[in-house]
Design a protein around this motif. Structure first.
Motif, PDB file in Angstrom:
ATOM      1  N   TYR A  11       0.819  -1.210   0.000  1.00 36.16           N
ATOM      2  CA  TYR A  11       0.000   0.000   0.000  1.00 36.16           C
ATOM      3  C   TYR A  11       0.853   1.260   0.000  1.00 36.16           C
ATOM      4  N   LEU A  59      -8.818   5.935   5.000  1.00 35.04           N
ATOM      5  CA  LEU A  59      -8.966   4.739   5.837  1.00 35.04           C
ATOM      6  C   LEU A  59      -8.264   3.525   5.255  1.00 35.04           C
ATOM      7  N   TRP A 105      -5.644   5.392  11.678  1.00 29.53           N
ATOM      8  CA  TRP A 105      -6.821   4.694  11.176  1.00 29.53           C
ATOM      9  C   TRP A 105      -7.888   4.611  12.268  1.00 29.53           C
ATOM     10  N   ARG A 113     -11.493   6.141  11.736  1.00 30.47           N
ATOM     11  CA  ARG A 113     -12.577   5.152  11.625  1.00 30.47           C
ATOM     12  C   ARG A 113     -13.694   5.499  12.612  1.00 30.47           C
ATOM     13  N   THR A 136     -19.895  -5.911  -8.801  1.00 29.92           N
ATOM     14  CA  THR A 136     -20.989  -6.713  -8.220  1.00 29.92           C
ATOM     15  C   THR A 136     -22.242  -6.583  -9.083  1.00 29.92           C
ATOM     16  N   ARG A 159     -11.438  -4.052  10.871  1.00 31.78           N
ATOM     17  CA  ARG A 159     -11.052  -3.262   9.701  1.00 31.78           C
ATOM     18  C   ARG A 159     -11.811  -3.726   8.460  1.00 31.78           C
ATOM     19  N   CYS A 207     -15.102  -3.541   5.639  1.00 29.89           N
ATOM     20  CA  CYS A 207     -15.548  -2.467   4.745  1.00 29.89           C
ATOM     21  C   CYS A 207     -16.588  -1.593   5.444  1.00 29.89           C
TER      22      CYS A 207
HETATM   23  C1  HEM Z   1     -19.835  -4.622  -3.221  1.00 28.79           C
HETATM   24  C2  HEM Z   1     -19.136  -3.597  -2.878  1.00 28.79           C
HETATM   25  C3  HEM Z   1     -17.929  -3.601  -1.983  1.00 28.79           C
HETATM   26  C4  HEM Z   1     -17.080  -4.614  -1.651  1.00 28.79           C
HETATM   27  C5  HEM Z   1     -17.125  -6.054  -2.123  1.00 28.79           C
HETATM   28  C6  HEM Z   1     -16.078  -4.062  -0.759  1.00 28.79           C
HETATM   29  C7  HEM Z   1     -15.037  -4.792  -0.192  1.00 28.79           C
HETATM   30  C8  HEM Z   1     -14.123  -4.263   0.695  1.00 28.79           C
HETATM   31  C9  HEM Z   1     -13.059  -5.010   1.297  1.00 28.79           C
HETATM   32  C10 HEM Z   1     -12.757  -6.487   1.040  1.00 28.79           C
HETATM   33  C11 HEM Z   1     -12.376  -4.177   2.111  1.00 28.79           C
HETATM   34  C12 HEM Z   1     -11.151  -4.523   2.964  1.00 28.79           C
HETATM   35  C13 HEM Z   1      -9.912  -4.161   2.182  1.00 28.79           C
HETATM   36  C14 HEM Z   1      -8.640  -4.524   2.893  1.00 28.79           C
HETATM   37  O1  HEM Z   1      -8.648  -4.855   4.078  1.00 28.79           O
HETATM   38  O2  HEM Z   1      -7.601  -4.469   2.204  1.00 28.79           O
HETATM   39  C15 HEM Z   1     -13.005  -2.882   2.019  1.00 28.79           C
HETATM   40  C16 HEM Z   1     -12.594  -1.769   2.712  1.00 28.79           C
HETATM   41  C17 HEM Z   1     -13.164  -0.535   2.557  1.00 28.79           C
HETATM   42  N1  HEM Z   1     -14.264  -0.218   1.806  1.00 28.79           N
HETATM   43 FE1  HEM Z   1     -15.378  -1.483   0.713  1.00 28.79          FE
HETATM   44  N2  HEM Z   1     -16.353  -2.733  -0.570  1.00 28.79           N
HETATM   45  C18 HEM Z   1     -17.467  -2.417  -1.286  1.00 28.79           C
HETATM   46  C19 HEM Z   1     -18.086  -1.190  -1.368  1.00 28.79           C
HETATM   47  C20 HEM Z   1     -17.660  -0.062  -0.727  1.00 28.79           C
HETATM   48  C21 HEM Z   1     -18.301   1.212  -0.831  1.00 28.79           C
HETATM   49  C22 HEM Z   1     -19.539   1.503  -1.667  1.00 28.79           C
HETATM   50  C23 HEM Z   1     -17.556   2.086  -0.086  1.00 28.79           C
HETATM   51  C24 HEM Z   1     -17.780   3.533   0.164  1.00 28.79           C
HETATM   52  C25 HEM Z   1     -18.822   4.185  -0.206  1.00 28.79           C
HETATM   53  C26 HEM Z   1     -16.462   1.330   0.503  1.00 28.79           C
HETATM   54  C27 HEM Z   1     -15.511   1.857   1.345  1.00 28.79           C
HETATM   55  C28 HEM Z   1     -14.499   1.126   1.921  1.00 28.79           C
HETATM   56  C29 HEM Z   1     -13.501   1.711   2.801  1.00 28.79           C
HETATM   57  C30 HEM Z   1     -13.394   3.187   3.177  1.00 28.79           C
HETATM   58  C31 HEM Z   1     -12.664   0.676   3.211  1.00 28.79           C
HETATM   59  C32 HEM Z   1     -11.478   0.753   4.157  1.00 28.79           C
HETATM   60  C33 HEM Z   1     -11.979   0.423   5.561  1.00 28.79           C
HETATM   61  C34 HEM Z   1     -10.917   0.448   6.633  1.00 28.79           C
HETATM   62  O3  HEM Z   1      -9.752   0.116   6.354  1.00 28.79           O
HETATM   63  O4  HEM Z   1     -11.268   0.799   7.756  1.00 28.79           O
HETATM   64  N3  HEM Z   1     -16.563   0.033   0.086  1.00 28.79           N
HETATM   65  N4  HEM Z   1     -14.068  -2.960   1.153  1.00 28.79           N
END
Ligand code: HEM
Length: 518
Positions: free
Chosen positions: A156, A167, A175, A179, A349, A461, A463
């Motif tokens: 990263y 985030l 973070w 968060r 998706t 952590r 999503c």
């Molecule tokens: C089907 C839709 C989505 C999937 C499958 C998905 C999946 C994920 C996954 C697997 C992570 C973890 C990544 C990691 O640890 O490296 C993540 C983190 C995150 N996602 Fe999603 N996401 C989706 C939609 C969204 C949407 C729509 C948003 C915002 C509007 C979003 C915002 C975030 C953020 C900000 C993180 C970081 C969270 C953190 O580290 O605290 N995601 N997502």
């Protein structure tokens, strides 16, 4: 240094030249010796040069050897721990990376092969980095809830400080603070306010698709991504309509920045900041990031003056007004994170769901009957099942800061975990007949979602956008299913092969055909 004086013993002679005149000339009786001596010195110099060169080489080798011994000695525990469990063959220096180098396009097949051949967790070396690939729910529950695996992998860092990813990328202490502030923003009330935006863009998408009615197979990705870009941008930054072209630029700059980061991860020479900074990619990256920042900065200025709409940016400004540590750069980073994390995942998706409905007309018919009477349960299960078979983020990684004791082994500090979400979702021991699209498997027991379904990751952590994504997808899919019947030329899940990428993209695209519903 001065030159040493050279001594010559010269003898003066007389002799006749070619015109018959007498002339004097000098001769060095030692000239022969001198030549010999010169040759001797030359040889001596050459041999001393060789000696010096040889010595430098020897010293370098010794220093290198000592460095290697120190390096390997310092990491001996990692090697020891890697031997706890069987894993793929690892060659010196490159480790198991040769599997990927040999055939990069088969990266996912390789992952599935490992998942069949070995037991989770299995160690794999990527160059000098030790990963434990994990895909069993029991270990994942422990790992994802351990406070020592909250940090993101060093990959990263290639995103750099230029385009911050909020985030997604922050080190753990920052973070945690962010968060805590951001999570409440994704509450039901604000999401409800977004429903109108989703509905408006769903209708626009349904209209745009009219040009494809009755045509042969086409890739629906472009249409879906246009729709998602529009509503993410509008709900995130609140700018609607008036700056369409600058929005396009902002989105394509984010895409290109992501692409450059991917190129950097794949090229080990670019892992060095020094080499990367010399490249034209780095210059392009800097320019793109400048554009992104100016764009978000202007949106923030507009919001500060208008307070007009209910957006993620506005909610974030309100939540951080009293927090002096939350700078404008932090605001910009979090907005970029919102757009980048939500855009591709939601688009993919949406597209995979349409492909699955096209492949399963019986499910599509039932779904139509349900949404027409406002019943969303089946739609919920259809989305879950699609996300199970096609998790948009198929594999994520975390670094391990302290040992994690699992039932089967210990994951050592200094290594990393590769959370193979797609391998978990397609493991026949966890999901019987894993490649069968069967939404009703989420009835009853499965509705409780333990750690065998992780498209949004899990633990602290996970999503933050999950509810947002589900809400948007439900509005869009139900609007489309009410108007169109979808079919696809893909015959089965096995037909869909993936590109080697950070997100799960099919090689042949999202091929569907549409007809107006009678
Ligand atoms: C089907 C839709 C989505 C999937 C499958 C998905 C999946 C994920 C996954 C697997 C992570 C973890 C990544 C990691 O640890 O490296 C993540 C983190 C995150 N996602 Fe999603 N996401 C989706 C939609 C969204 C949407 C729509 C948003 C915002 C509007 C979003 C915002 C975030 C953020 C900000 C993180 C970081 C969270 C953190 O580290 O605290 N995601 N997502």
């Amino acid at each position: 240094m001065g030159h040493r004086p050279r001594h010559f013993h010269l003898i003066c002679h007389r002799r006749e030249n070619q015109h018959g005149h007498e002339e004097a000339f000098v001769q060095d009786p030692n000239a022969g010796h001198l030549r010999e001596r010169l040759t001797f010195f030359k040889r001596y110099a050459e041999s001393t040069n060789m000696l010096t060169e040889w010595k430098i080489f020897e010293v370098t080798m010794i220093v290198f050897l000592l460095w290697c011994i120190r390096y390997y000695w310092g990491r001996r525990r990692l090697y020891q721990m890697a031997r706890q469990r069987p894993g793929p063959l690892a060659l010196p220096l490159i480790g198991s990376a040769f599997y990927l180098m040999r055939s990069p396009k088969d990266a996912f097949d390789t992952m599935f092969k490992f998942a069949k051949q070995f037991k989770s967790p299995t160690p794999a070396w990527l160059g000098p980095m030790l990963f434990f690939m994990v895909w069993d729910p029991k270990s994942l529950k422990v790992i994802l809830n351990d406070t020592n695996t909250l940090g993101k992998h060093n990959f990263y860092k290639f995103v750099g400080n230029l385009i911050g990813l909020g985030l997604i990328m922050h080190e753990v202490p920052k973070w945690r603070r962010h968060r805590r502030t951001i999570l409440p923003i994704f509450n039901r009330n604000i999401l409800k306010a977004f429903t109108d935006v989703f509905a408006r863009h769903a209708l626009i998408l349904a209209d745009e698709l009219e040009e494809r009615i009755g045509q042969r197979s086409f890739d629906i990705y472009r249409y879906c991504s246009g729709c998602v870009n529009d509503f993410i941008y509008e709900t995130g930054l609140g700018v609607r309509g008036q700056s369409q072209s600058s929005k396009e630029n902002y989105i394509s700059c984010l895409d290109r920045a992501k692409n450059i980061v991917f190129l950097r991860i794949n090229n080990i020479f670019y892992h060095s900041d020094w080499i990367f900074n010399l490249s034209s990619l780095s210059r392009e990256y800097k320019k793109i990031c400048e554009y992104i920042y100016t764009h978000v900065h202007m949106a923030i200025q507009q919001h500060n003056h208008t307070n007009s709409s209910n957006t993620f940016l506005q909610a974030l400004i309100a939540a951080t007004k009293e927090d002096p540590e939350f700078t404008e750069k932090d605001l910009q980073d979090e907005i970029n994170a919102f757009v980048i994390a939500g855009k591709d995942t939601t688009t993919l998706t949406m597209c995979y769901t349409l492909i699955m409905l096209g492949m399963h007309p019986d499910v599509q018919k039932k779904l139509y009957d349900a949404v027409i009477v406002g019943d969303e349960d089946l739609l919920d299960r259809v989305l879950r099942e699609t996300l199970r078979i096609f998790p948009p983020a198929p594999c994520i990684s975390r670094k391990v800061d302290a040992d994690i004791a699992l039932d089967s082994c210990t994951i050592p500090a200094g290594s990393s975990v590769a959370i193979a979400i797609i391998a978990l979702h397609r493991d026949p021991e966890v999901w019987p007949e894993p490649l069968k699209f069967y939404p009703d498997r989420f009835l009853g027991e499965r509705a409780r979602e333990p750690y065998d379904w992780l498209p949004f990751s899990g633990g602290p952590r996970n999503c933050v956008g999950r509810q947002y994504a589900f809400m948007a997808l439900k509005v869009i899919i139900s609007t489309l299913v009410k108007k169109y019947e979808f079919s696809t030329e893909y015959k089965s899940v096995e037909d869909i092969k993936f590109k080697p990428n950070l997100v799960l993209e099919p090689v042949k695209g999202f091929l569907v055909s549409i007809n107006l519903r009678k």
